[in-house]
Motif scaffolding. Structure first.
Motif, PDB file in Angstrom:
ATOM      1  N   LEU A   7       0.789  -0.928   0.224  1.00  0.00           N
ATOM      2  CA  LEU A   7       0.070   0.332  -0.446  1.00  0.00           C
ATOM      3  C   LEU A   7       0.516   1.125  -0.134  1.00  0.00           C
ATOM      4  CD1 LEU A   7      -2.710  -1.102   2.390  1.00  0.00           C
ATOM      5  CD2 LEU A   7      -2.784  -0.653  -0.001  1.00  0.00           C
ATOM      6  N   HIS A   8       2.028   1.087   0.226  1.00  0.00           N
ATOM      7  CA  HIS A   8       3.161   2.427   0.141  1.00  0.00           C
ATOM      8  C   HIS A   8       3.929   1.838  -0.969  1.00  0.00           C
ATOM      9  CE1 HIS A   8       1.562   4.166   3.774  1.00  0.00           C
ATOM     10  NE2 HIS A   8       1.297   2.877   4.404  1.00  0.00           N
ATOM     11  N   ILE A   9       3.804   2.720  -2.311  1.00  0.00           N
ATOM     12  CA  ILE A   9       5.300   2.662  -3.476  1.00  0.00           C
ATOM     13  C   ILE A   9       6.174   3.533  -3.063  1.00  0.00           C
ATOM     14  CG2 ILE A   9       5.751   1.518  -5.490  1.00  0.00           C
ATOM     15  CD1 ILE A   9       4.220  -0.442  -5.105  1.00  0.00           C
ATOM     16  N   GLU A  10       7.707   4.166  -3.271  1.00  0.00           N
ATOM     17  CA  GLU A  10       7.970   6.300  -3.781  1.00  0.00           C
ATOM     18  C   GLU A  10       7.675   6.127  -4.610  1.00  0.00           C
ATOM     19  OE1 GLU A  10      12.184   7.804  -3.308  1.00  0.00           O
ATOM     20  OE2 GLU A  10      11.531   5.364  -2.298  1.00  0.00           O
ATOM     21  N   GLY A  11       7.000   6.725  -5.268  1.00  0.00           N
ATOM     22  CA  GLY A  11       6.438   7.348  -5.904  1.00  0.00           C
ATOM     23  C   GLY A  11       5.734   7.070  -6.983  1.00  0.00           C
ATOM     24  N   LYS A  12       4.108   6.843  -5.972  1.00  0.00           N
ATOM     25  CA  LYS A  12       3.377   6.280  -6.530  1.00  0.00           C
ATOM     26  C   LYS A  12       2.217   6.986  -4.645  1.00  0.00           C
ATOM     27  CE  LYS A  12       3.189   2.914  -9.215  1.00  0.00           C
ATOM     28  NZ  LYS A  12       2.936   1.061  -9.932  1.00  0.00           N
ATOM     29  N   HIS A  13       0.904   6.886  -4.939  1.00  0.00           N
ATOM     30  CA  HIS A  13       0.156   8.089  -4.268  1.00  0.00           C
ATOM     31  C   HIS A  13      -0.666   6.249  -3.874  1.00  0.00           C
ATOM     32  CE1 HIS A  13      -4.124  10.425  -2.611  1.00  0.00           C
ATOM     33  NE2 HIS A  13      -2.349  10.734  -2.770  1.00  0.00           N
ATOM     34  N   PRO A  14      -0.601   6.603  -1.940  1.00  0.00           N
ATOM     35  CA  PRO A  14      -1.333   5.755  -1.246  1.00  0.00           C
ATOM     36  C   PRO A  14      -3.091   5.210  -1.511  1.00  0.00           C
ATOM     37  CG  PRO A  14      -0.136   7.229  -0.300  1.00  0.00           C
ATOM     38  CD  PRO A  14      -0.077   7.931  -1.495  1.00  0.00           C
ATOM     39  N   ASP A  15      -3.327   6.462  -2.294  1.00  0.00           N
ATOM     40  CA  ASP A  15      -4.568   5.857  -2.258  1.00  0.00           C
ATOM     41  C   ASP A  15      -5.245   5.700  -4.046  1.00  0.00           C
ATOM     42  OD1 ASP A  15      -5.398   7.498  -0.141  1.00  0.00           O
ATOM     43  OD2 ASP A  15      -6.142   9.782  -0.833  1.00  0.00           O
ATOM     44  N   ARG A  16      -4.234   5.694  -4.854  1.00  0.00           N
ATOM     45  CA  ARG A  16      -4.240   5.766  -5.654  1.00  0.00           C
ATOM     46  C   ARG A  16      -3.939   3.894  -5.930  1.00  0.00           C
ATOM     47  NH1 ARG A  16      -5.798   9.688  -6.051  1.00  0.00           N
ATOM     48  NH2 ARG A  16      -7.221   7.987  -5.647  1.00  0.00           N
ATOM     49  N   LEU A  17      -2.797   3.559  -4.900  1.00  0.00           N
ATOM     50  CA  LEU A  17      -2.779   1.539  -4.722  1.00  0.00           C
ATOM     51  C   LEU A  17      -3.724   1.135  -4.142  1.00  0.00           C
ATOM     52  CD1 LEU A  17       1.027   2.005  -3.566  1.00  0.00           C
ATOM     53  CD2 LEU A  17       0.133   1.498  -5.721  1.00  0.00           C
ATOM     54  N   LEU A  18      -4.414   1.815  -3.431  1.00  0.00           N
ATOM     55  CA  LEU A  18      -5.619   1.699  -2.902  1.00  0.00           C
ATOM     56  C   LEU A  18      -6.662   0.564  -3.411  1.00  0.00           C
ATOM     57  CD1 LEU A  18      -6.787   0.312  -0.130  1.00  0.00           C
ATOM     58  CD2 LEU A  18      -7.382   2.437  -0.185  1.00  0.00           C
ATOM     59  N   ASP A  19      -6.929   1.974  -4.695  1.00  0.00           N
ATOM     60  CA  ASP A  19      -8.484   2.327  -5.702  1.00  0.00           C
ATOM     61  C   ASP A  19      -7.384   0.655  -6.434  1.00  0.00           C
ATOM     62  OD1 ASP A  19      -9.713   3.745  -4.984  1.00  0.00           O
ATOM     63  OD2 ASP A  19      -8.625   5.056  -5.962  1.00  0.00           O
ATOM     64  N   ALA A  20      -6.135   0.706  -7.076  1.00  0.00           N
ATOM     65  CA  ALA A  20      -5.767  -0.612  -7.866  1.00  0.00           C
ATOM     66  C   ALA A  20      -6.022  -1.519  -7.547  1.00  0.00           C
ATOM     67  CB  ALA A  20      -4.139  -0.328  -8.209  1.00  0.00           C
ATOM     68  N   THR A  21      -5.707  -2.282  -5.929  1.00  0.00           N
ATOM     69  CA  THR A  21      -5.673  -2.991  -4.818  1.00  0.00           C
ATOM     70  C   THR A  21      -7.060  -3.636  -5.298  1.00  0.00           C
ATOM     71  OG1 THR A  21      -5.672  -2.140  -3.163  1.00  0.00           O
ATOM     72  CG2 THR A  21      -3.524  -3.285  -3.655  1.00  0.00           C
ATOM     73  N   LYS A  22      -8.124  -2.721  -4.450  1.00  0.00           N
ATOM     74  CA  LYS A  22      -9.692  -3.005  -4.775  1.00  0.00           C
ATOM     75  C   LYS A  22      -9.450  -3.463  -6.407  1.00  0.00           C
ATOM     76  CE  LYS A  22     -10.827   0.492  -2.106  1.00  0.00           C
ATOM     77  NZ  LYS A  22     -11.666   1.851  -1.216  1.00  0.00           N
ATOM     78  N   HIS A  23      -9.384  -2.818  -7.385  1.00  0.00           N
ATOM     79  CA  HIS A  23      -9.774  -3.458  -8.729  1.00  0.00           C
ATOM     80  C   HIS A  23      -9.806  -4.586  -8.770  1.00  0.00           C
ATOM     81  CE1 HIS A  23     -10.740  -3.009 -12.999  1.00  0.00           C
ATOM     82  NE2 HIS A  23      -9.239  -3.181 -13.367  1.00  0.00           N
ATOM     83  N   ASP A  24      -8.137  -5.145  -8.329  1.00  0.00           N
ATOM     84  CA  ASP A  24      -7.824  -6.512  -8.869  1.00  0.00           C
ATOM     85  C   ASP A  24      -8.514  -7.654  -8.370  1.00  0.00           C
ATOM     86  OD1 ASP A  24      -5.757  -5.388 -11.191  1.00  0.00           O
ATOM     87  OD2 ASP A  24      -4.181  -5.541  -9.173  1.00  0.00           O
ATOM     88  N   ILE A  25      -9.105  -7.454  -7.284  1.00  0.00           N
ATOM     89  CA  ILE A  25      -9.745  -7.892  -6.693  1.00  0.00           C
ATOM     90  C   ILE A  25     -10.857  -8.223  -7.072  1.00  0.00           C
ATOM     91  CG2 ILE A  25     -10.806  -8.460  -4.110  1.00  0.00           C
ATOM     92  CD1 ILE A  25      -8.415  -7.345  -3.051  1.00  0.00           C
ATOM     93  N   ARG A  26     -12.188  -6.998  -7.564  1.00  0.00           N
ATOM     94  CA  ARG A  26     -12.843  -7.046  -8.051  1.00  0.00           C
ATOM     95  C   ARG A  26     -13.236  -7.305  -8.907  1.00  0.00           C
ATOM     96  NH1 ARG A  26     -13.300  -1.471  -6.099  1.00  0.00           N
ATOM     97  NH2 ARG A  26     -14.949  -1.545  -4.764  1.00  0.00           N
ATOM     98  N   LYS A  27     -11.512  -7.905 -10.164  1.00  0.00           N
ATOM     99  CA  LYS A  27     -11.797  -8.170 -11.389  1.00  0.00           C
ATOM    100  C   LYS A  27     -11.356  -9.633 -11.332  1.00  0.00           C
ATOM    101  CE  LYS A  27      -7.794  -7.455 -13.610  1.00  0.00           C
ATOM    102  NZ  LYS A  27      -6.735  -6.416 -13.957  1.00  0.00           N
ATOM    103  N   TYR A  28     -11.151  -9.832 -10.600  1.00  0.00           N
ATOM    104  CA  TYR A  28     -10.382 -11.637 -10.016  1.00  0.00           C
ATOM    105  C   TYR A  28     -12.346 -12.046  -9.912  1.00  0.00           C
ATOM    106  CZ  TYR A  28      -8.840 -15.907  -8.284  1.00  0.00           C
ATOM    107  OH  TYR A  28      -9.361 -17.393  -7.920  1.00  0.00           O
ATOM    108  N   LEU A  29     -12.721 -11.665  -8.559  1.00  0.00           N
ATOM    109  CA  LEU A  29     -13.901 -12.514  -7.925  1.00  0.00           C
ATOM    110  C   LEU A  29     -14.917 -12.088 -10.137  1.00  0.00           C
ATOM    111  CD1 LEU A  29     -14.843 -10.388  -5.251  1.00  0.00           C
ATOM    112  CD2 LEU A  29     -14.096 -12.318  -5.704  1.00  0.00           C
ATOM    113  N   LYS A  30     -15.027 -11.401 -11.002  1.00  0.00           N
ATOM    114  CA  LYS A  30     -15.682 -11.049 -11.804  1.00  0.00           C
ATOM    115  C   LYS A  30     -15.344 -12.228 -13.251  1.00  0.00           C
ATOM    116  CE  LYS A  30     -17.151  -8.370 -15.223  1.00  0.00           C
ATOM    117  NZ  LYS A  30     -16.729  -6.780 -16.654  1.00  0.00           N
TER     118      LYS A  30
END
Length: 113
Positions: A7-30
């Motif tokens: 959830l913390h990568i240098e150079g990337k905003h934490p909110d965007r990382l959180l959104d990306a992880t939730k998107h990956d989870i939803r995409k896998y479920l779908k």
């Protein structure tokens, strides 16, 4: 899916990382829900584990998974582990009440073009 999401990568905003992880989870479920069901199954059920590490992961209902991920992010977690395993499920009909007769549902006839 068995994966540790940072959830913390240098150079990337934490909110965007959180959104990306939730998107990956939803995409896998779908993707898993769109697979063909085995004989005798009615739907895809999911066994989910969530925690800061693989060893600390606890069972979570699939409907609460995204909310729990948000809670971990709000708590300031640097990463989290998620495991989602698809398994075929079969719906159970409730037992009939006294004197009630339950008939199986009938499918509507197909009216083609």
């Amino acid at each position: 899916m068995r994966k540790t999401f940072p959830l913390h990568i240098e150079g990337k905003h934490p909110d965007r990382l959180l959104d990306a992880t939730k998107h990956d989870i939803r995409k896998y479920l779908k993707r898993e829900r769109s697979r063909a069901l085995p004989e005798g199954a009615d739907y895809w059920d999911f066994d989910c584990l969530l925690g800061l590490t693989k060893e600390e992961a606890v069972p979570v209902r699939v409907g609460e998974l995204i909310a729990q991920v948000d809670a971990l992010a709000k708590a300031g977690a640097a990463q989290f582990y998620v495991q989602i395993l698809a398994c075929p499920g079969q719906r159970k009909t409730p037992p009939p009440k006294d004197g009630e007769v339950i008939e199986p549902p009938t499918a509507a006839p197909y009216v083609g073009d």
